[in-house]
Design a protein around this motif. Structure first.
Motif, PDB file in Angstrom:
ATOM      1  N   SER A  31       0.827  -1.210   0.000  1.00  7.23           N
ATOM      2  CA  SER A  31       0.000   0.000   0.000  1.00  7.23           C
ATOM      3  C   SER A  31       0.863   1.263   0.000  1.00  7.23           C
ATOM      4  O   SER A  31       0.501   2.266  -0.627  1.00  7.23           O
ATOM      5  N   ASN A  78      -3.175  10.356   8.407  1.00  9.87           N
ATOM      6  CA  ASN A  78      -4.515   9.772   8.396  1.00  9.87           C
ATOM      7  C   ASN A  78      -4.512   8.570   7.458  1.00  9.87           C
ATOM      8  O   ASN A  78      -4.884   8.663   6.285  1.00  9.87           O
ATOM      9  N   PRO A  79      -4.066   7.412   7.947  1.00  9.21           N
ATOM     10  CA  PRO A  79      -3.983   6.241   7.061  1.00  9.21           C
ATOM     11  C   PRO A  79      -5.345   5.707   6.618  1.00  9.21           C
ATOM     12  O   PRO A  79      -5.416   4.958   5.637  1.00  9.21           O
ATOM     13  N   GLN A  80      -6.445   6.086   7.317  1.00  9.55           N
ATOM     14  CA  GLN A  80      -7.766   5.618   6.886  1.00  9.55           C
ATOM     15  C   GLN A  80      -8.146   6.213   5.527  1.00  9.55           C
ATOM     16  O   GLN A  80      -8.809   5.564   4.727  1.00  9.55           O
ATOM     17  N   ILE A  81      -7.747   7.453   5.293  1.00 11.22           N
ATOM     18  CA  ILE A  81      -8.008   8.090   3.995  1.00 11.22           C
ATOM     19  C   ILE A  81      -6.817   7.919   3.076  1.00 11.22           C
ATOM     20  O   ILE A  81      -6.957   7.634   1.881  1.00 11.22           O
ATOM     21  N   GLU A  84     -10.036  17.655   7.662  1.00  7.62           N
ATOM     22  CA  GLU A  84     -10.495  16.994   8.883  1.00  7.62           C
ATOM     23  C   GLU A  84     -11.688  17.700   9.522  1.00  7.62           C
ATOM     24  O   GLU A  84     -12.517  17.043  10.154  1.00  7.62           O
ATOM     25  N   ASP A 130     -13.161  10.510   1.216  1.00  4.35           N
ATOM     26  CA  ASP A 130     -13.276   9.107   1.612  1.00  4.35           C
ATOM     27  C   ASP A 130     -13.341   8.236   0.364  1.00  4.35           C
ATOM     28  O   ASP A 130     -13.933   8.615  -0.658  1.00  4.35           O
ATOM     29  N   HIS A 131     -12.739   7.046   0.449  1.00  5.56           N
ATOM     30  CA  HIS A 131     -12.680   6.174  -0.732  1.00  5.56           C
ATOM     31  C   HIS A 131     -14.057   5.643  -1.123  1.00  5.56           C
ATOM     32  O   HIS A 131     -14.261   5.250  -2.283  1.00  5.56           O
TER      33      HIS A 131
END
Length: 600
Positions: free
Chosen positions: A160, A207-210, A241, A251-252
């Motif tokens: 990733s 922000n690894p979630q996004i 944020e 957001d994906h």
């Protein structure tokens, strides 16, 4: 005719000739048909602030308080007249509150960069050579996909990470390719691309979630044009944020950007129903033009001074400015869009707004005249959620479907806490019916507030005349017995009836209170109000000396025997006819005799 070829058998490649750079750093190209930056306008019409305004803005930013309404109101006035380019970075920092967010976060930007360089060194990639980095990262990604055992455990990067590094490197070449800080192989451009690469990779670690999404490079590049590298990173964090700005748009799942596209469609349908119906009839979805507008914040507009004006207002008011700017563009393009019969003409016009519409002198005044309130956007959000819920759980509804206006009205009622038309009508039915009270003509005196203007004037005139006569008699030392016993005071009601208390057992009665702080008076039983009747014939003979008593000098009172003798004299004199009265009676008797003779 065959084209001329070079000695190697290939046609010579024409290079773009850079004539210079404009005041915002964009290249002025010699060829007008350049595809890398079509339609970029270099003629700016933004107002140039004078030195006094610049000094006032510097003073405002020196004591800036983000929670102060006065500071926000003052800086809004500066944004309206146009921020100076040299102070725009300071203004953005103050509006975003970069320093407080930076100081309150445990994240360290410099330590993050050190952690990023380790896997890049292992891969043989450097941010100062983007083209070679793209080649190396593409090969590494293919190798990791083909490897069945997965990545080497000794490596400090994952698959990733490689994907993010490669995607960021690819987008660097697409972000403002004609700007001075990102164009070509000059030292300034190489350093600018390295800064942009580090900021985007650092946010992916923050922000690894996004992680990273397309469109972030445009936002970070604009911030780097006005802020330092670390300040641009924290400004990007705040924009992505905080719910006030672009939270959730990258957001994906793309759920929020699709929701905002529907909200904008409902807003357009509410504001410009004819244009909205025309666009839907051509098959153009709002997501086609809303997504680039929201994700890049109108950086595709040809006139860069208009882009910065939109960003200035966005830093102050948040995401509502994006809806506001989109509606403003539709208002300016409405006559043109209604004449377009095909989607192939309409959609490129929205994605690449014409220069005459995007000029500062045309777009920014219209933007300030276009109002979009937060409660209106919230109502549209609720309306879209209600429609999505109805689509997921359809229920049979009796009657015809509601129109858009009815839905918006119902949503606004629920949002504002209104009870609706039915509750209002029910409350109106339960309210008592107010009728005008019937004022009895002889039971209650009227105050000045219930009299007509003419009646008030007559009443004041009579009161003043009585008062003047009594003062004149008192100044002469005379005491009139009858005037002390009976004082005439007039008060008329609305119907002209005689008012006053006629009960025999109440000798004194209090007047109506009237206005506040007005002294209250008392009236006697004998006081009356003039009625509309023929005026009585007054005796104009001079007062008899018996009616007036000269008060002795040095004494202000009359003894009881003197008062009784005075009353007897008055009664005797009242029974004696005056000479004028006898003359009138004789004249009257002669006239009556003449009339009787005529009748006979």
């Amino acid at each position: 005719m065959s084209r001329r070829k070079s000695s190697h058998g290939k046609s010579p490649r024409r290079r773009n000739v850079v004539l210079g750079f404009d005041e915002f750093g964009f290249a002025v190209l010699g060829r007008k048909d350049v595809k890398i930056s079509p339609g970029r306008c270099h003629e700016y019409s933004y107002p140039r602030p004078n030195a006094v305004k610049v000094k006032e803005l510097c003073h405002l930013l020196s004591y800036w308080n983000g929670s102060s309404f006065i500071c926000k109101n003052q800086i809004e006035q500066f944004i309206k007249i146009g921020l100076p380019p040299e102070l725009r970075g300071r203004a953005w920092k103050s509006l975003l509150d970069v320093e407080s967010v930076k100081g309150g976060s445990p994240f360290n930007y410099q330590n993050c960069l050190k952690e990023i360089r380790r896997p890049l060194v292992d891969l043989g990639v450097t941010e100062y050579s983007i083209r070679s980095a793209i080649t190396i990262l593409s090969e590494t990604e293919n190798e990791m996909r083909c490897t069945e055992d997965g990545p080497n455990p000794s490596c400090e990067f994952t698959n990733s990470d490689v994907v993010i590094f490669r995607q960021v490197a690819l987008d660097l070449q697409r972000s403002f390719p004609t700007h001075r800080s990102l164009m070509g192989d000059t030292p300034e451009a190489i350093e600018g691309q390295a800064k942009l690469f580090r900021v985007l990779i650092a946010y992916a670690k923050y922000n690894p979630q996004i992680g990273y999404s397309q469109g972030m490079s445009y936002l970070a590049a604009v911030l780097l044009m006005h802020l330092s590298e670390e300040e641009a990173f924290w400004a990007l964090v705040i924009l992505l944020e905080r719910p006030k700005y672009l939270s959730g748009l990258f957001d994906h799942s793309l759920h929020k950007i699709q929701h905002n596209a529907k909200v904008f469609q409902q807003l357009l349908k509410h504001r410009m129903p004819q244009l909205s119906q025309h666009i839907e009839g051509l098959g153009v979805s709002s997501l086609h033009y809303v997504m680039p507008w929201f994700l890049t914040l109108f950086t595709s507009l040809p006139c860069w001074d208009s882009v910065l004006a939109v960003w200035d207002l966005l830093m102050l008011h948040g995401i509502a400015v994006v809806f506001r700017t989109g509606l403003c563009i539709f208002q300016l393009l409405e006559p043109r869009l209604l004449r377009m019969p095909d989607m192939s003409l309409l959609l490129p016009t929205l994605l690449r707004v014409p220069v005459d519409v995007s000029r500062y002198s045309a777009l920014v005044p219209a933007l300030w005249n276009t109002e979009v309130q937060e409660w209106e956007i919230d109502c549209m959000h609720s309306l879209v959620l209600e429609e999505d819920r109805e689509e997921r759980c359809p229920e049979p509804v009796e009657g015809a479907p509601k129109s858009l206006f009815a839905k918006v009205l119902d949503t606004a009622r629920r949002y504002l806490g209104d009870t609706g038309k039915e509750d209002d009508s029910r409350e109106m039915k339960n309210l008592p019916i107010h009728r005008s009270p019937i004022v009895p003509s002889r039971s209650k005196p009227c105050s000045f507030s219930s009299l007509r203007r003419g009646q008030i004037k007559r009443r004041k005139k009579i009161n003043s005349s009585v008062k003047d006569s009594s003062q004149r008699l008192q100044s002469q030392g005379l005491v009139t017995v009858q005037s002390q016993r009976n004082t005439i005071t007039s008060s008329m009601d609305l119907d002209g009836e005689i008012t006053g208390d006629r009960t025999p057992d109440s000798s004194l009665r209090r007047k109506s209170s009237g206005p506040a702080n007005r002294p209250l008076g008392w009236r006697t039983q004998t006081q009356r109000v003039w009625k509309k009747s023929p005026k009585p014939q007054l005796n104009k003979a001079p007062l008899s000396p018996l009616l007036v008593h000269q008060a002795p000098k040095g004494s202000s009172r009359i003894s009881a025997p003197e008062y009784d003798s005075l009353l007897e004299a008055t009664d005797t004199h009242s029974r004696e006819p005056s000479p004028r009265h006898s003359t009138l009676s004789k004249t009257k008797s002669s006239l009556e005799n003449a009339q009787e003779l005529q009748l006979i």
